[in-house]
Motif scaffolding. Sequence first.
Motif, PDB file in Angstrom:
ATOM      1  N   GLN A 301       0.699  -1.267   0.025  1.00  0.00           N
ATOM      2  CA  GLN A 301       0.113  -0.158   0.032  1.00  0.00           C
ATOM      3  C   GLN A 301       0.808   1.509  -0.049  1.00  0.00           C
ATOM      4  N   THR A 302       1.653   1.197  -0.904  1.00  0.00           N
ATOM      5  CA  THR A 302       2.859   2.634  -1.120  1.00  0.00           C
ATOM      6  C   THR A 302       2.455   3.213  -2.416  1.00  0.00           C
ATOM      7  N   VAL A 303       1.416   2.610  -2.907  1.00  0.00           N
ATOM      8  CA  VAL A 303       0.965   3.435  -4.293  1.00  0.00           C
ATOM      9  C   VAL A 303      -0.317   3.566  -4.385  1.00  0.00           C
ATOM     10  N   SER A 304      -0.940   4.685  -4.924  1.00  0.00           N
ATOM     11  CA  SER A 304      -2.620   4.998  -4.863  1.00  0.00           C
ATOM     12  C   SER A 304      -3.193   4.009  -6.010  1.00  0.00           C
ATOM     13  N   ALA A 305      -4.585   4.002  -5.504  1.00  0.00           N
ATOM     14  CA  ALA A 305      -5.293   3.187  -6.715  1.00  0.00           C
ATOM     15  C   ALA A 305      -5.193   3.955  -8.097  1.00  0.00           C
ATOM     16  N   ARG A 306      -5.340   5.320  -7.983  1.00  0.00           N
ATOM     17  CA  ARG A 306      -5.212   6.259  -9.041  1.00  0.00           C
ATOM     18  C   ARG A 306      -3.866   6.053  -9.859  1.00  0.00           C
ATOM     19  N   GLU A 307      -2.780   5.977  -9.271  1.00  0.00           N
ATOM     20  CA  GLU A 307      -1.489   5.791  -9.964  1.00  0.00           C
ATOM     21  C   GLU A 307      -1.354   4.630 -10.339  1.00  0.00           C
ATOM     22  N   VAL A 308      -2.021   3.395  -9.597  1.00  0.00           N
ATOM     23  CA  VAL A 308      -2.096   1.894 -10.407  1.00  0.00           C
ATOM     24  C   VAL A 308      -2.666   2.084 -11.709  1.00  0.00           C
ATOM     25  N   ALA A 309      -3.735   2.771 -11.719  1.00  0.00           N
ATOM     26  CA  ALA A 309      -4.731   2.710 -12.879  1.00  0.00           C
ATOM     27  C   ALA A 309      -4.076   3.559 -13.862  1.00  0.00           C
ATOM     28  N   GLU A 310      -3.189   4.500 -13.926  1.00  0.00           N
ATOM     29  CA  GLU A 310      -2.570   5.273 -14.857  1.00  0.00           C
ATOM     30  C   GLU A 310      -1.495   4.210 -15.318  1.00  0.00           C
ATOM     31  N   VAL A 311      -0.714   3.728 -14.507  1.00  0.00           N
ATOM     32  CA  VAL A 311       0.333   2.461 -15.092  1.00  0.00           C
ATOM     33  C   VAL A 311      -0.366   1.614 -15.928  1.00  0.00           C
ATOM     34  N   VAL A 312      -1.338   1.155 -15.391  1.00  0.00           N
ATOM     35  CA  VAL A 312      -1.932  -0.220 -16.106  1.00  0.00           C
ATOM     36  C   VAL A 312      -2.450   0.396 -17.545  1.00  0.00           C
ATOM     37  N   ARG A 313      -3.194   1.648 -17.550  1.00  0.00           N
ATOM     38  CA  ARG A 313      -3.501   2.126 -18.653  1.00  0.00           C
ATOM     39  C   ARG A 313      -2.254   2.541 -19.789  1.00  0.00           C
ATOM     40  N   LYS A 706     -33.656   5.838 -31.244  1.00  0.00           N
ATOM     41  CA  LYS A 706     -32.565   6.695 -31.946  1.00  0.00           C
ATOM     42  C   LYS A 706     -31.291   6.384 -31.160  1.00  0.00           C
ATOM     43  N   SER A 707     -30.267   6.609 -32.175  1.00  0.00           N
ATOM     44  CA  SER A 707     -28.713   6.165 -31.524  1.00  0.00           C
ATOM     45  C   SER A 707     -28.489   7.201 -30.524  1.00  0.00           C
ATOM     46  N   ASP A 708     -28.000   6.609 -29.183  1.00  0.00           N
ATOM     47  CA  ASP A 708     -27.462   7.580 -28.273  1.00  0.00           C
ATOM     48  C   ASP A 708     -26.212   7.474 -27.750  1.00  0.00           C
ATOM     49  N   THR A 709     -25.379   6.868 -28.537  1.00  0.00           N
ATOM     50  CA  THR A 709     -23.890   6.743 -28.276  1.00  0.00           C
ATOM     51  C   THR A 709     -23.130   7.505 -29.237  1.00  0.00           C
ATOM     52  N   ARG A 710     -21.934   8.037 -29.036  1.00  0.00           N
ATOM     53  CA  ARG A 710     -21.355   8.904 -29.709  1.00  0.00           C
ATOM     54  C   ARG A 710     -19.807   8.453 -29.152  1.00  0.00           C
ATOM     55  N   ALA A 711     -18.639   8.858 -30.226  1.00  0.00           N
ATOM     56  CA  ALA A 711     -17.321   8.696 -29.904  1.00  0.00           C
ATOM     57  C   ALA A 711     -16.767   9.980 -29.182  1.00  0.00           C
ATOM     58  N   VAL A 712     -15.729   9.934 -28.479  1.00  0.00           N
ATOM     59  CA  VAL A 712     -15.322  10.885 -27.609  1.00  0.00           C
ATOM     60  C   VAL A 712     -14.413  12.168 -28.335  1.00  0.00           C
ATOM     61  N   ASN A 713     -14.719  13.110 -28.225  1.00  0.00           N
ATOM     62  CA  ASN A 713     -13.805  14.117 -28.940  1.00  0.00           C
ATOM     63  C   ASN A 713     -12.387  14.223 -28.650  1.00  0.00           C
ATOM     64  N   VAL A 714     -11.696  14.460 -29.731  1.00  0.00           N
ATOM     65  CA  VAL A 714     -10.157  14.563 -29.732  1.00  0.00           C
ATOM     66  C   VAL A 714      -9.574  15.779 -30.293  1.00  0.00           C
ATOM     67  N   PRO A 737     -14.332  12.543 -20.352  1.00  0.00           N
ATOM     68  CA  PRO A 737     -14.142  11.434 -20.011  1.00  0.00           C
ATOM     69  C   PRO A 737     -14.994  10.473 -20.652  1.00  0.00           C
ATOM     70  N   VAL A 738     -14.490   9.124 -20.905  1.00  0.00           N
ATOM     71  CA  VAL A 738     -15.159   8.134 -21.677  1.00  0.00           C
ATOM     72  C   VAL A 738     -16.481   7.767 -20.740  1.00  0.00           C
ATOM     73  N   SER A 739     -17.660   7.379 -21.282  1.00  0.00           N
ATOM     74  CA  SER A 739     -18.622   7.031 -20.194  1.00  0.00           C
ATOM     75  C   SER A 739     -19.455   5.827 -21.082  1.00  0.00           C
ATOM     76  N   PHE A 768      -8.350   6.485 -27.325  1.00  0.00           N
ATOM     77  CA  PHE A 768      -8.515   7.683 -26.426  1.00  0.00           C
ATOM     78  C   PHE A 768      -9.887   6.962 -25.368  1.00  0.00           C
ATOM     79  N   ASP A 769      -9.324   6.556 -24.258  1.00  0.00           N
ATOM     80  CA  ASP A 769     -10.312   5.644 -23.719  1.00  0.00           C
ATOM     81  C   ASP A 769     -10.654   6.175 -22.210  1.00  0.00           C
ATOM     82  N   SER A 770      -9.692   7.260 -21.682  1.00  0.00           N
ATOM     83  CA  SER A 770      -9.850   7.630 -20.365  1.00  0.00           C
ATOM     84  C   SER A 770     -11.132   7.834 -19.678  1.00  0.00           C
ATOM     85  N   THR A 771     -11.428   7.201 -18.463  1.00  0.00           N
ATOM     86  CA  THR A 771     -12.610   7.712 -17.994  1.00  0.00           C
ATOM     87  C   THR A 771     -12.568   8.628 -16.753  1.00  0.00           C
TER      88      THR A 771
END
Length: 832
Positions: A301-313, A706-714, A737-739, A768-771
Amino acid sequence: MSELAAIKPHLERRFLEHRVVFWHDPEGQFVAVLDDLHLPGVTTVRVANDEYTIKNRVLHQQPQEKFLVYRSGPALVGIENWLLDLELAYGVFTADRSSLVSQDLGLAAEGIDEVVREHEEFFDDSTRVQNLKVLLSPTDDVARLRAKMCAVALGQKEHSLLEITRTLLSENAKGQHTKYAALVEFGLDVFYWAGAASIYGYESDSPSIDDLVLWIFRKAIEGFTSDRPGGLHNIQLDFANLRNDRRSQGAMLALAKRVAGDVDYKASIQNVSFRDLVSVDLFEEIDRKIIADLAAAVTEQTVSAREVAEVVRARQTSVWIDDYRPLYTAIKAAAELLSELSTIEISFGSFDEALERYRTDWYRIDQLYRQFTYARRAFEGSHPLAPLSELIEKRYTNTFVYELGNAWQQQVDEVGRWTSATVRSQRSFYDDYVKKLIGEGKKAVVIVSDALRYEVADELGSRIRQEDRFDADLDAVLGVLPSYTQLGMAALLPHRTLKHAADGKSVLVDDQPTHGTSQRAKILASVGGTAIQAEDFKGLSPEERRKLYKSHRVLYIYHDLIDATGDKPGTERRVFDAAEQALSEIVDLIKKAANANATNIFVTADHGFLFQNNELPEQFFLSEAPHGDKILVKNRRFVLGHGLKVDSAFTTFTSAQLELDSDIEVQIPKSIHRLRLAGGGSRFVHGGATLQEVVVPVLKINKKRKSDTRAVNVTMLPDTDKITTGQLVVRLFQSEPVSEKVKPRSLRAGLYVGETLISTDPQPELTFDSTSADQRDRYHSVQLLLNKDANDYNNRVVEFRLEERIPNTTQWRTYEKAMYTLKRSFTTDFDF
């Protein structure tokens, strides 16, 4: 005559282009047989100190006729040769073999004869020569000739240094050397190594493919830094191509594994922080190092869950990710799970508050535990997560499942009736959800998945919402007690009374049996409905499914995978694998129902379950056995009978307290304890009163028109409008964020002039899939290396282009672009 016959076609081809052909035969080899040539329409003239006469005849007396002017003996030089001007105009034919081959190739560049003489063995084979001629262009020089000879020797059409190197490295990766031996046999290896030296910068007194492989990877480790003029840009560009192109990626990975051992790369990074390796992608040892250190950091427990998520991504783009994705997923889930457990406070003031806390918050811990366990088990091979797994098992079981079970048990002990003021009863499912729709003239499809736990249904809802035109809302009902299949399935049917049969072994709805699909279909028929097994429903044709839906007001589809797997001792440890498969199968069922015109679909379950992956300690099994006047049914998590003896290890209910219409009593082992029964498993259980068993999901699904999904803007964030070196780095920003309804977007990047690609090929693709809601987490950078074609466009405007694939095609369209001016101080020679 055989030699003359070989010469004749060459002469005939010369006469197709020239009226006069001069033939020098210094040795007089063909003097005696010259008259046997019989070239149609051609007059043969022998030079015998009558050059002026011949010139006059050719130019003035017979200016339309074709002449073969034959001269034997030493050729005259300079002004001594009165025919020199004509020879320069028409060219001179010689009959030595090298000259004949050179003329046959149709190349005019200087030095072609020397190449033919130097590589006689190559030109000995007519098939090789014909294959070579297919590749040649009239403007080819000696370098391109040799490059194309290399291609023929290797059995390919591509002749660039990149493509020849790709072939040689791919062969080397297999431990073979036949193709390289062909270069050596024809004396072309010297040319290849000269090209590798001048273009790549590889130089060696004893060059070999093995040595080249080591050199390339060593330069990659150093970041391709060099004091060499022009640097190592060419090999850096080709190295990226070799690793990313599917034709050679497998070979490059095999070579990387070999090189890693040769240079002992593992030892070289032993003391390097995993944080410094996140952006490095050369060797498999890097992923192993990151995984081992990251798992250790999560355990400590010397690393935060957020940093772990960043590394994994960040590691999702690793070329080794397919082998290690399960481990990264497991570590990420473990970090989130431990983070949740570190702040959890298991306290509540009432029965209803506990139900609400579980369905809005605590279910997530069960979900993360499942995701961790499933991902960990998906990895095959020696396992680097053993200490982390041990910690997760202890913390999950002791800190969460056991403590929550004990705290919840206090509320269970105090309830007079098994009911909630805030969560509806499972018994009223049909009336509360289905009957209302039917009363409005609508139809409903109910998918009942055996043991679909609440947390699994939550993930199912997320997956459904990611589908275009689908929406899903998760609700919960309080499951009946005991929480087992026969009673739970019966409770979901339309009914007035619900009870056990006299022997306790079956469940009756309005005094009708409910065991099996056919008996449930009879009960549903009273409300215009029917029932079908999931496999049977999937086996119907689309038209048959539409007809089935149209002819009934309500359709129950029974799906059984989780319970069927978990309830068997031999397969109970695969219950989370079954849950993952169930998610896919239920999504498929929902789509098939929607395609049958269903717009209102419910997914629910008969009960939830408890599961711990490790074998439970002895203290979780009751030493006490149930006693009573008559024991009807004894399960690991409940007992049915009459006159059951009250025991502090059990909670005892009458049927009236459980809103059941019989006189059978029910006993539930307290908290998460089990009865030890012969032949049964112990990891997967249900039938008791824990929150995991009785908070039953109801997922309400609607299909929209009707369609209700769209791709994220970049968007692009260029730092300059000039390119002054051999590479370009562009910052990109994912604007949101991707949702569930904002989908990831995949783009490829490239530098173009018109439709000419002047940068890395194959082009880098970015997802581009960051949440993350934090903008800092949504920046990307893409690095492009300029290729050889960029040399032709210095001081020109070029286009940086982001492209996305046109759906269901192999074609790409421009998503966004930016203009740059190419201003490089020097360019590089990038071809043979």
